[in-house]
Design a protein around this motif. Structure first.
Motif, mmCIF file in Angstrom:
data_model
loop_
_atom_site.group_PDB
_atom_site.id
_atom_site.type_symbol
_atom_site.label_atom_id
_atom_site.label_comp_id
_atom_site.label_asym_id
_atom_site.label_seq_id
_atom_site.Cartn_x
_atom_site.Cartn_y
_atom_site.Cartn_z
ATOM 1 N N LEU A 67 15.055 10.453 6.290
ATOM 2 C CA LEU A 67 14.339 9.117 7.137
ATOM 3 C C LEU A 67 13.569 10.216 7.598
ATOM 4 N N THR A 68 13.953 10.640 8.936
ATOM 5 C CA THR A 68 12.856 11.426 9.842
ATOM 6 C C THR A 68 11.769 12.097 9.253
ATOM 7 N N GLU A 69 11.907 12.983 8.285
ATOM 8 C CA GLU A 69 10.658 13.442 8.067
ATOM 9 C C GLU A 69 9.725 12.412 6.766
ATOM 10 N N ALA A 70 10.358 11.820 6.263
ATOM 11 C CA ALA A 70 9.616 10.935 5.342
ATOM 12 C C ALA A 70 8.696 10.395 5.734
ATOM 13 N N ILE A 71 9.308 9.412 7.289
ATOM 14 C CA ILE A 71 8.453 8.239 8.171
ATOM 15 C C ILE A 71 7.172 9.957 8.682
ATOM 16 N N GLU A 72 8.081 11.070 9.234
ATOM 17 C CA GLU A 72 6.644 11.819 9.351
ATOM 18 C C GLU A 72 5.144 11.658 8.655
ATOM 19 N N ARG A 73 6.434 12.360 7.255
ATOM 20 C CA ARG A 73 5.054 12.103 6.580
ATOM 21 C C ARG A 73 4.055 11.579 6.468
ATOM 22 N N VAL A 74 4.405 10.179 6.067
ATOM 23 C CA VAL A 74 3.159 9.033 5.922
ATOM 24 C C VAL A 74 2.471 8.414 6.824
ATOM 25 N N ALA A 75 3.712 9.167 8.430
ATOM 26 C CA ALA A 75 3.045 7.793 9.892
ATOM 27 C C ALA A 75 2.189 8.965 10.533
ATOM 28 N N GLY A 76 2.002 10.294 10.256
ATOM 29 C CA GLY A 76 1.732 10.945 11.421
ATOM 30 C C GLY A 76 2.938 11.485 12.748
ATOM 31 N N ILE A 91 2.234 2.132 10.875
ATOM 32 C CA ILE A 91 4.058 2.084 10.149
ATOM 33 C C ILE A 91 4.968 2.836 11.781
ATOM 34 N N ARG A 92 4.033 3.278 12.125
ATOM 35 C CA ARG A 92 4.587 4.042 12.913
ATOM 36 C C ARG A 92 4.887 2.993 14.646
ATOM 37 N N GLU A 93 4.259 1.379 14.695
ATOM 38 C CA GLU A 93 4.452 0.659 15.809
ATOM 39 C C GLU A 93 5.895 0.077 15.049
ATOM 40 N N ILE A 94 5.783 -0.043 13.787
ATOM 41 C CA ILE A 94 6.869 -1.466 12.869
ATOM 42 C C ILE A 94 8.277 -0.128 13.471
ATOM 43 N N VAL A 95 8.307 1.169 13.418
ATOM 44 C CA VAL A 95 9.478 2.246 13.166
ATOM 45 C C VAL A 95 9.725 2.588 14.316
ATOM 46 N N GLY A 96 8.666 3.126 15.617
ATOM 47 C CA GLY A 96 8.533 3.568 16.447
ATOM 48 C C GLY A 96 8.932 5.425 16.330
ATOM 49 N N PRO A 156 12.812 6.577 13.656
ATOM 50 C CA PRO A 156 12.903 5.512 12.196
ATOM 51 C C PRO A 156 14.777 5.408 12.082
ATOM 52 N N VAL A 157 15.131 6.801 12.110
ATOM 53 C CA VAL A 157 17.190 6.296 11.925
ATOM 54 C C VAL A 157 17.238 5.648 13.044
ATOM 55 N N LYS A 158 17.106 5.130 13.948
ATOM 56 C CA LYS A 158 17.669 3.774 14.761
ATOM 57 C C LYS A 158 16.659 2.698 14.074
ATOM 58 N N PHE A 159 15.923 3.401 14.419
ATOM 59 C CA PHE A 159 15.008 1.619 13.346
ATOM 60 C C PHE A 159 15.645 0.941 12.079
ATOM 61 N N ALA A 160 16.334 1.881 11.205
ATOM 62 C CA ALA A 160 16.966 1.762 10.448
ATOM 63 C C ALA A 160 18.435 1.104 10.945
ATOM 64 N N PRO A 212 0.960 -1.511 -0.372
ATOM 65 C CA PRO A 212 0.185 -0.131 -0.072
ATOM 66 C C PRO A 212 0.970 1.034 0.169
ATOM 67 N N GLU A 213 0.719 2.337 -0.439
ATOM 68 C CA GLU A 213 1.329 3.846 -1.119
ATOM 69 C C GLU A 213 1.941 4.416 0.966
ATOM 70 N N SER A 214 1.147 3.809 1.269
ATOM 71 C CA SER A 214 1.680 4.575 2.703
ATOM 72 C C SER A 214 2.648 3.900 3.163
ATOM 73 N N TYR A 215 3.107 2.359 3.154
ATOM 74 C CA TYR A 215 3.676 1.108 3.513
ATOM 75 C C TYR A 215 5.046 1.558 2.566
ATOM 76 N N ARG A 216 4.379 1.589 0.869
ATOM 77 C CA ARG A 216 6.155 1.048 0.507
ATOM 78 C C ARG A 216 6.460 3.056 -0.051
ATOM 79 N N THR A 217 5.725 3.607 0.610
ATOM 80 C CA THR A 217 6.538 5.418 0.935
ATOM 81 C C THR A 217 8.017 5.060 2.020
ATOM 82 N N ALA A 218 7.291 4.446 3.131
ATOM 83 C CA ALA A 218 8.093 4.092 4.096
ATOM 84 C C ALA A 218 8.963 3.043 3.579
#
Length: 121
Positions: free
Chosen positions: A112-121, A79-84, A87-91, A33-39
């Motif tokens: 990376l942080t900004e990209a995750i914030e855009r898709v995960a809030g 997504i936040r449950e996946i990366v916390g 997201p930098v620490k996760f990656a 799905p788009e948000s997961y793909r973007t993440a």
């Protein structure tokens, strides 16, 4: 089969194997799905800053990343449950399981942080 045939076959496998795995990974990524793909794409860009120890471990880390997000999408895991929250620490933790890594510039961490914030809030 001569020794040179064996060496040539090994070279072919090294050249084609990771390429095939990379294409398969990209196809899997595109099915998300788009948000997961973007993440995943954002995490992927971040992981490119790490130097792989070998092509096999490099390919498997991307395949495992796709698998993680595929399962999360099926389960409806946010997504936040996946990366916390970091997201930098996760990656960086994720990639350390596969290689000894390399230096990641602050700019890449911010992207990376900004990209995750855009898709995960």
């Amino acid at each position: 089969m001569t020794m040179s045939d064996t060496k040539f076959g090994g070279l072919i496998a090294k050249a084609i194997g990771p390429k095939r795995q990379w294409r398969q990974y990209k196809a899997r990524r595109e099915q998300l799905p788009e948000s997961y793909r973007t993440a995943v794409e954002a995490i992927e860009r971040h992981m490119m800053h790490f130097v792989p120890t070998d092509a096999g471990s490099d390919a498997s880390r991307f395949e495992d990343l796709a698998g993680l997000f595929e399962q999360a999408a099926v389960d409806g895991t946010p997504i936040r449950e996946i990366v916390g929250q970091d997201p930098v620490k996760f990656a960086e933790t994720f990639v350390q399981s596969y290689s000894e890594g390399g230096y990641v510039p602050a700019r890449a961490r911010k992207q990376l942080t900004e990209a995750i914030e855009r898709v995960a809030g």
